[in-house]
Every structure is written in C-alpha cells, then in structure tokens.
Design a protein around this motif. Structure first.
Motif, short mmCIF file in Angstrom:
data_model
loop_
_atom_site.label_atom_id
_atom_site.label_comp_id
_atom_site.label_asym_id
_atom_site.label_seq_id
_atom_site.Cartn_x
_atom_site.Cartn_y
_atom_site.Cartn_z
N GLY A 48 7.49 -17.30 20.63
CA GLY A 48 8.86 -17.27 20.28
C GLY A 48 9.29 -17.48 18.75
N CYS A 49 8.15 -17.36 18.11
CA CYS A 49 8.25 -17.26 16.61
C CYS A 49 8.08 -15.58 15.90
N HIS A 50 7.98 -15.49 14.76
CA HIS A 50 7.92 -14.34 14.33
C HIS A 50 6.45 -13.79 14.42
N PHE A 51 6.34 -12.54 14.66
CA PHE A 51 5.09 -11.89 14.85
C PHE A 51 4.40 -11.81 13.55
N GLY A 52 3.02 -12.52 13.39
CA GLY A 52 2.38 -12.64 12.09
C GLY A 52 2.27 -11.11 11.60
N GLY A 53 1.96 -10.00 12.18
CA GLY A 53 2.10 -8.76 11.66
C GLY A 53 3.25 -8.34 11.20
N SER A 54 4.53 -8.74 11.68
CA SER A 54 5.58 -8.38 10.72
C SER A 54 5.64 -9.25 9.35
N LEU A 55 5.51 -10.49 9.64
CA LEU A 55 5.48 -11.27 8.48
C LEU A 55 4.59 -10.80 7.16
N PHE A 56 3.31 -10.24 7.69
CA PHE A 56 2.57 -9.70 6.40
C PHE A 56 3.11 -8.32 6.04
N ALA A 57 3.63 -7.49 7.17
CA ALA A 57 4.42 -6.13 6.82
C ALA A 57 5.45 -6.40 5.72
N MET A 58 5.96 -7.46 5.88
CA MET A 58 7.23 -7.58 4.95
C MET A 58 6.74 -7.84 3.48
N THR A 59 5.66 -8.05 3.27
CA THR A 59 4.94 -8.23 1.92
C THR A 59 4.03 -7.09 1.44
N ASP A 60 3.61 -6.18 2.27
CA ASP A 60 2.60 -5.44 2.25
C ASP A 60 2.67 -4.21 0.87
N PRO A 61 3.82 -3.81 0.89
CA PRO A 61 3.69 -2.78 -0.32
C PRO A 61 4.07 -3.32 -1.73
N PHE A 62 4.82 -4.01 -2.06
CA PHE A 62 5.40 -4.51 -3.13
C PHE A 62 4.69 -4.75 -4.19
N TRP A 63 3.76 -5.65 -4.17
CA TRP A 63 3.05 -5.92 -5.45
C TRP A 63 2.36 -4.76 -6.09
N MET A 64 1.65 -3.56 -5.37
CA MET A 64 1.19 -2.41 -5.62
C MET A 64 2.21 -1.71 -6.52
N LEU A 65 3.39 -1.74 -5.81
CA LEU A 65 4.46 -0.71 -6.36
C LEU A 65 4.95 -1.27 -7.55
N MET A 66 5.17 -2.70 -7.64
CA MET A 66 5.60 -3.19 -8.93
C MET A 66 4.75 -3.13 -10.02
N VAL A 67 3.49 -3.15 -9.80
CA VAL A 67 2.47 -3.22 -10.77
C VAL A 67 2.41 -1.66 -11.35
N MET A 68 2.35 -0.84 -10.46
CA MET A 68 2.21 0.76 -10.68
C MET A 68 3.40 1.01 -11.65
N ARG A 69 4.41 0.59 -11.16
CA ARG A 69 5.97 1.00 -11.89
C ARG A 69 5.95 0.47 -13.37
N ASN A 70 5.03 -0.77 -13.70
CA ASN A 70 5.22 -1.17 -14.91
C ASN A 70 4.02 -1.06 -15.80
N LEU A 71 2.97 -0.20 -15.12
CA LEU A 71 1.94 0.13 -16.23
C LEU A 71 2.22 1.68 -16.52
N ASP A 72 1.56 2.09 -17.29
CA ASP A 72 1.92 3.65 -17.32
C ASP A 72 0.94 4.48 -16.67
N ARG A 73 0.93 5.58 -16.65
CA ARG A 73 0.31 6.52 -15.80
C ARG A 73 -1.34 6.37 -16.14
N SER A 74 -1.73 5.91 -17.10
CA SER A 74 -2.96 5.96 -17.25
C SER A 74 -3.93 4.92 -16.42
N TYR A 75 -3.17 4.39 -15.54
CA TYR A 75 -4.06 3.24 -14.50
C TYR A 75 -3.62 3.76 -13.15
#
Length: 156
Positions: A48-75
């Motif tokens: 009866g609590c949140h499915f662990g896969g959903s908890l993980f999915a809510m964090t999955d893409p964001f760090w990568m997207l944030m870092v990519m958008r804040n570094l230039d295209r040479s990375y």
C-alpha cells in the motif's frame, strides 16, 4: 528547447505520465526542477505504499538534463549509475527538488581537462513526503567528458 516546452512535453511522456509523475517546475536556466508523484491505485505496491520503481522514475532524467543544459556542447554527459535507499514508506504525494549549483558546474569543468579526462560526479536527491520527511534518497552518478573534437581547442 525552452524549459516550459520541455516540462510540458515530459509531462506527456508515457513513462512519467502513466506512473503518475508530474514535473511542477523547470527553471529557465535549468538549475532547478521540482517533481511530484501522487499516490494512485496503480502506483502502489503490495503493502500500500509507493512502488519503488515509480519513486526512482521520478528522479531518473533530471540531473543529466540539468548538467547537459548548463555545460556547453563540448561535453558528453551520460548516466553512469544510480542507487536508491528506501528510508520509510512513501504514502500520499511525494516530491523531489533538484538544485544545480554553480560550484558543482565549476567542479565539473575543473575535473574535465582539455586532455579528455572523464569525471564521475554523484548527485543526491531526497524524495520527501508532504511533511517534508525523507522517504527515499536517490544518488545518480554522471559520466562527464569533453567531446573528442573539442579537447585540444579548449583551455590554455
């Protein structure tokens, strides 16, 4: 793509949409993202609590997207690994707030020399319940490296 358009598009992306995950905000500079997961019958586990896969999915893409958008295209920025520590049962609406600091970006730039060194940088985020109590901690490790055709042109 602007932050607002990305937020709208990602909120319609099936892996997030059908898990009940909603991106509340993405700042214009891609340094802050707020995500929430509401509890529904289809995203609860056997006890009866949140499915662990959903908890993980809510964090999955964001760090990568944030870092990519804040570094230039040479990375090149890739997810390398991730861990999730379940701290207590997640019930009701849970949320995660991602904040990327200038200090973290300076650290990345300092460790990725013009020689093409790879830097593995870990970013933690807590998933909290409506009372602000952590229910899980996710740590994403990113693989960050300068692209081969830019290594010798950058720096002094």
């Amino acid at each position: 793509m602007k932050a607002k358009a990305l937020r709208h598009g990602m909120n319609l992306w099936p892996p997030l949409l059908f898990s009940g995950i909603r991106i509340r905000t993405i700042s214009d500079d891609f340094r802050a993202v707020d995500v929430e997961l509401r509890e529904w019958f289809y995203n609860r586990n056997y006890v009866g609590c949140h499915f662990g896969g959903s908890l993980f999915a809510m964090t999955d893409p964001f760090w990568m997207l944030m870092v990519m958008r804040n570094l230039d295209r040479s990375y090149t920025v890739w997810d390398r690994s991730a861990t999730i520590d379940f701290l207590k049962p997640g019930r009701g609406t849970v949320s995660a707030s991602f904040r990327l600091s200038e200090e973290a970006l300076d650290e990345i730039r300092g460790h990725t020399s013009e020689q093409g060194d790879t830097y593995l940088r870990s970013f933690p985020v807590d998933i909290v319940n409506s009372d602000g109590d952590p229910v899980a901690r996710v740590t994403k490790t990113l693989h960050i490296r300068r692209k081969p055709d830019t290594r010798n042109r950058i720096g002094g």
